[in-house]
Design a protein around this motif. Structure first.
Motif, PDB file in Angstrom:
ATOM      1  N   TRP A   1     -10.660  -4.981  -8.397  1.00 62.61           N
ATOM      2  CA  TRP A   1     -11.141  -6.378  -7.937  1.00 62.61           C
ATOM      3  C   TRP A   1     -10.809  -7.644  -9.032  1.00 62.61           C
ATOM      4  O   TRP A   1     -10.384  -8.608  -8.818  1.00 62.61           O
ATOM      5  CB  TRP A   1     -12.578  -6.377  -7.479  1.00 62.61           C
ATOM      6  CG  TRP A   1     -13.191  -7.959  -7.274  1.00 62.61           C
ATOM      7  CD1 TRP A   1     -14.058  -8.327  -8.189  1.00 62.61           C
ATOM      8  CD2 TRP A   1     -12.686  -8.842  -6.241  1.00 62.61           C
ATOM      9  NE1 TRP A   1     -14.351  -9.834  -7.659  1.00 62.61           N
ATOM     10  CE2 TRP A   1     -13.370  -9.961  -6.392  1.00 62.61           C
ATOM     11  CE3 TRP A   1     -11.947  -8.796  -5.122  1.00 62.61           C
ATOM     12  CZ2 TRP A   1     -13.262 -11.071  -5.647  1.00 62.61           C
ATOM     13  CZ3 TRP A   1     -11.797  -9.960  -4.350  1.00 62.61           C
ATOM     14  CH2 TRP A   1     -12.507 -11.059  -4.607  1.00 62.61           C
TER      15      TRP A   1
ATOM     16  N   GLN B   1     -19.747  -2.328  -0.244  1.00 68.91           N
ATOM     17  CA  GLN B   1     -18.145  -2.035  -0.615  1.00 68.91           C
ATOM     18  C   GLN B   1     -17.480  -3.289  -0.298  1.00 68.91           C
ATOM     19  O   GLN B   1     -17.577  -3.978   0.539  1.00 68.91           O
ATOM     20  CB  GLN B   1     -17.817  -1.012   0.431  1.00 68.91           C
ATOM     21  CG  GLN B   1     -16.292  -0.457   0.011  1.00 68.91           C
ATOM     22  CD  GLN B   1     -15.841   0.656   0.865  1.00 68.91           C
ATOM     23  OE1 GLN B   1     -16.484   0.910   2.306  1.00 68.91           O
ATOM     24  NE2 GLN B   1     -15.046   1.626   0.574  1.00 68.91           N
ATOM     25  N   GLY B   2     -16.466  -3.560  -1.234  1.00 67.61           N
ATOM     26  CA  GLY B   2     -15.599  -4.619  -1.209  1.00 67.61           C
ATOM     27  C   GLY B   2     -16.223  -5.924  -1.925  1.00 67.61           C
ATOM     28  O   GLY B   2     -17.408  -5.836  -2.505  1.00 67.61           O
TER      29      GLY B   2
ATOM     30  N   ARG C   1     -11.441  -2.195  -5.042  1.00 67.46           N
ATOM     31  CA  ARG C   1     -10.673  -1.306  -6.241  1.00 67.46           C
ATOM     32  C   ARG C   1      -9.940  -2.262  -6.817  1.00 67.46           C
ATOM     33  O   ARG C   1      -8.838  -3.020  -6.058  1.00 67.46           O
ATOM     34  CB  ARG C   1      -9.948  -0.282  -5.561  1.00 67.46           C
ATOM     35  CG  ARG C   1      -9.635   0.457  -6.466  1.00 67.46           C
ATOM     36  CD  ARG C   1      -8.574   1.871  -5.899  1.00 67.46           C
ATOM     37  NE  ARG C   1      -7.237   1.546  -5.829  1.00 67.46           N
ATOM     38  CZ  ARG C   1      -6.281   1.184  -6.488  1.00 67.46           C
ATOM     39  NH1 ARG C   1      -6.725   1.373  -7.941  1.00 67.46           N
ATOM     40  NH2 ARG C   1      -5.008   0.821  -6.105  1.00 67.46           N
TER      41      ARG C   1
ATOM     42  N   LYS D   1       0.781  -1.148   0.130  1.00 68.09           N
ATOM     43  CA  LYS D   1       0.123  -0.020  -0.245  1.00 68.09           C
ATOM     44  C   LYS D   1       0.902   1.422  -0.099  1.00 68.09           C
ATOM     45  O   LYS D   1       0.426   2.432  -0.435  1.00 68.09           O
ATOM     46  CB  LYS D   1      -1.012   0.033   1.310  1.00 68.09           C
ATOM     47  CG  LYS D   1      -2.105  -0.877   1.186  1.00 68.09           C
ATOM     48  CD  LYS D   1      -3.041  -0.981   2.078  1.00 68.09           C
ATOM     49  CE  LYS D   1      -3.856   0.223   1.775  1.00 68.09           C
ATOM     50  NZ  LYS D   1      -5.173   0.226   1.123  1.00 68.09           N
TER      51      LYS D   1
ATOM     52  N   ASP E   1      -1.122   3.043   7.062  1.00 69.70           N
ATOM     53  CA  ASP E   1      -2.451   3.302   7.603  1.00 69.70           C
ATOM     54  C   ASP E   1      -2.810   2.640   8.944  1.00 69.70           C
ATOM     55  O   ASP E   1      -2.375   1.456   9.162  1.00 69.70           O
ATOM     56  CB  ASP E   1      -3.418   2.566   6.596  1.00 69.70           C
ATOM     57  CG  ASP E   1      -4.997   2.790   6.775  1.00 69.70           C
ATOM     58  OD1 ASP E   1      -5.097   3.053   7.745  1.00 69.70           O
ATOM     59  OD2 ASP E   1      -5.591   2.380   5.831  1.00 69.70           O
TER      60      ASP E   1
ATOM     61  N   SER F   1     -11.447  -8.592  -0.584  1.00 65.40           N
ATOM     62  CA  SER F   1     -10.814  -7.190  -0.871  1.00 65.40           C
ATOM     63  C   SER F   1     -12.074  -6.284  -0.004  1.00 65.40           C
ATOM     64  O   SER F   1     -13.200  -6.437  -0.304  1.00 65.40           O
ATOM     65  CB  SER F   1     -10.805  -6.934  -2.342  1.00 65.40           C
ATOM     66  OG  SER F   1     -10.685  -5.396  -2.244  1.00 65.40           O
ATOM     67  N   THR F   2     -11.438  -5.549   0.900  1.00 66.51           N
ATOM     68  CA  THR F   2     -12.276  -4.497   1.747  1.00 66.51           C
ATOM     69  C   THR F   2     -12.518  -3.293   0.766  1.00 66.51           C
ATOM     70  O   THR F   2     -13.550  -2.808   1.051  1.00 66.51           O
ATOM     71  CB  THR F   2     -11.494  -3.851   2.973  1.00 66.51           C
ATOM     72  OG1 THR F   2     -10.247  -3.455   2.540  1.00 66.51           O
ATOM     73  CG2 THR F   2     -11.318  -5.203   3.810  1.00 66.51           C
ATOM     74  N   THR F   3     -12.008  -2.879  -0.174  1.00 65.85           N
ATOM     75  CA  THR F   3     -12.328  -1.861  -1.055  1.00 65.85           C
ATOM     76  C   THR F   3     -12.959  -2.443  -2.351  1.00 65.85           C
ATOM     77  O   THR F   3     -13.902  -1.371  -2.934  1.00 65.85           O
ATOM     78  CB  THR F   3     -11.075  -1.030  -1.371  1.00 65.85           C
ATOM     79  OG1 THR F   3     -10.440  -1.514  -2.212  1.00 65.85           O
ATOM     80  CG2 THR F   3     -10.661  -0.518  -0.111  1.00 65.85           C
TER      81      THR F   3
ATOM     82  N   ASP G   1      -6.239  -2.502  -4.996  1.00 64.23           N
ATOM     83  CA  ASP G   1      -5.912  -2.754  -3.336  1.00 64.23           C
ATOM     84  C   ASP G   1      -5.495  -4.034  -3.238  1.00 64.23           C
ATOM     85  O   ASP G   1      -6.299  -5.102  -3.886  1.00 64.23           O
ATOM     86  CB  ASP G   1      -6.891  -2.054  -2.623  1.00 64.23           C
ATOM     87  CG  ASP G   1      -7.046  -0.489  -2.550  1.00 64.23           C
ATOM     88  OD1 ASP G   1      -6.083   0.198  -3.055  1.00 64.23           O
ATOM     89  OD2 ASP G   1      -8.127  -0.037  -2.463  1.00 64.23           O
TER      90      ASP G   1
END
Length: 181
Positions: free
Chosen positions: A142, A113-114, A140, A24, A28, A136-138, A59
Motif C-alpha cells: 500500500w 483487508q484493503g 499489499r 498481475k 485471475d 487497493s483490495t489487498t 498489488d
C-alpha cells in the motif's frame, strides 16, 4: 500509472482488465468482475480519470479522479469537518507541490483487508474541487502504490474555467479533465 479509456463501460472494462492481467501476470477470474464493477462505477460517477497504479512490490490499485463543481470556493478546513467515521484512519491537511490546498483521508476497509486513500484538492479561486480515490483490495504494498499516486496528485494544476475539456470527454478517447498533471 496506466490510465484506461473511458468512452464506453465495455471498452473501459476490457482496457482495465488487460492492464490488470499484465500487471498481475495472472488470469485471475475475479479480475473480470472487478474490472466491470470499476468501469460501471467510473461511468456512473462521470470520473475524468481511471488508472491502474502499480509498483513492483505491490498489488495494483485503482485511481479514480474527477473535478466536482461546488457552490463556492472551499477552504480545506471546511472539508475536514465533514470527514469522520469509524473507517477513517487519518485526516491530513496540506498543500500540493503546485500550491493548492489539499485534504488527504486514509480509510481502512471494514473487513480489515484493503486500503483506500481519498485526496481532495481545492481550487481557492473557483468553485470546484478535484477528488481522487485510490483503492487497493489487498493492501499489499500500500505505501508503495500510495507513493506513486501521491507524486502524480501533488503535481495537479487546475485548467482555466471554461476550457473544452472541463465539462465533457472528447469522443472516442480518454476523458479530459479540468485538473491535469
Amino acid at each position: 500509472m496506466t490510465p484506461v479509456v473511458l468512452d464506453t463501460v465495455d471498452r473501459t472494462a476490457a482496457d482495465l482488465l488487460a492492464v490488470l492481467h499484465r500487471l498481475k501476470g495472472t488470469r485471475d477470474p475475479g479480475l473480470e468482475v472487478s474490472a466491470t464493477q470499476a468501469a460501471e462505477l467510473a461511468h456512473r460517477h462521470g470520473v475524468g480519470l481511471l488508472a491502474v497504479v502499480g509498483h513492483p512490490d505491490a498489488d495494483p490499485a485503482l485511481l479514480m479522479a474527477g473535478v466536482v463543481p461546488v457552490d463556492r470556493p472551499m477552504d480545506p478546513g471546511e472539508l475536514g469537518l465533514h470527514l469522520d467515521g469509524p473507517t477513517i484512519r487519518e485526516v491530513t491537511k496540506g498543500e500540493t507541490a503546485t500550491g493548492y490546498p489539499v485534504v488527504i483521508v486514509e480509510r481502512i476497509a471494514a473487513t480489515g483487508q484493503g486500503a483506500q486513500l481519498q485526496v481532495v484538492v481545492t481550487d481557492p479561486e473557483h468553485p470546484r474541487i478535484a477528488v481522487f480515490t485510490l483503492h487497493s483490495t489487498t493492501g499489499r504494498g500500500w505505501l508503495d502504490v500510495a507513493g506513486v499516486a501521491g507524486r502524480f496528485m501533488s503535481g495537479l494544476e487546475f485548467s482555466p474555467p471554461g476550457t473544452p475539456w472541463e465539462s465533457a470527454p472528447p469522443p472516442g478517447g480518454t476523458s479530459g479533465r479540468s485538473a491535469r498533471r
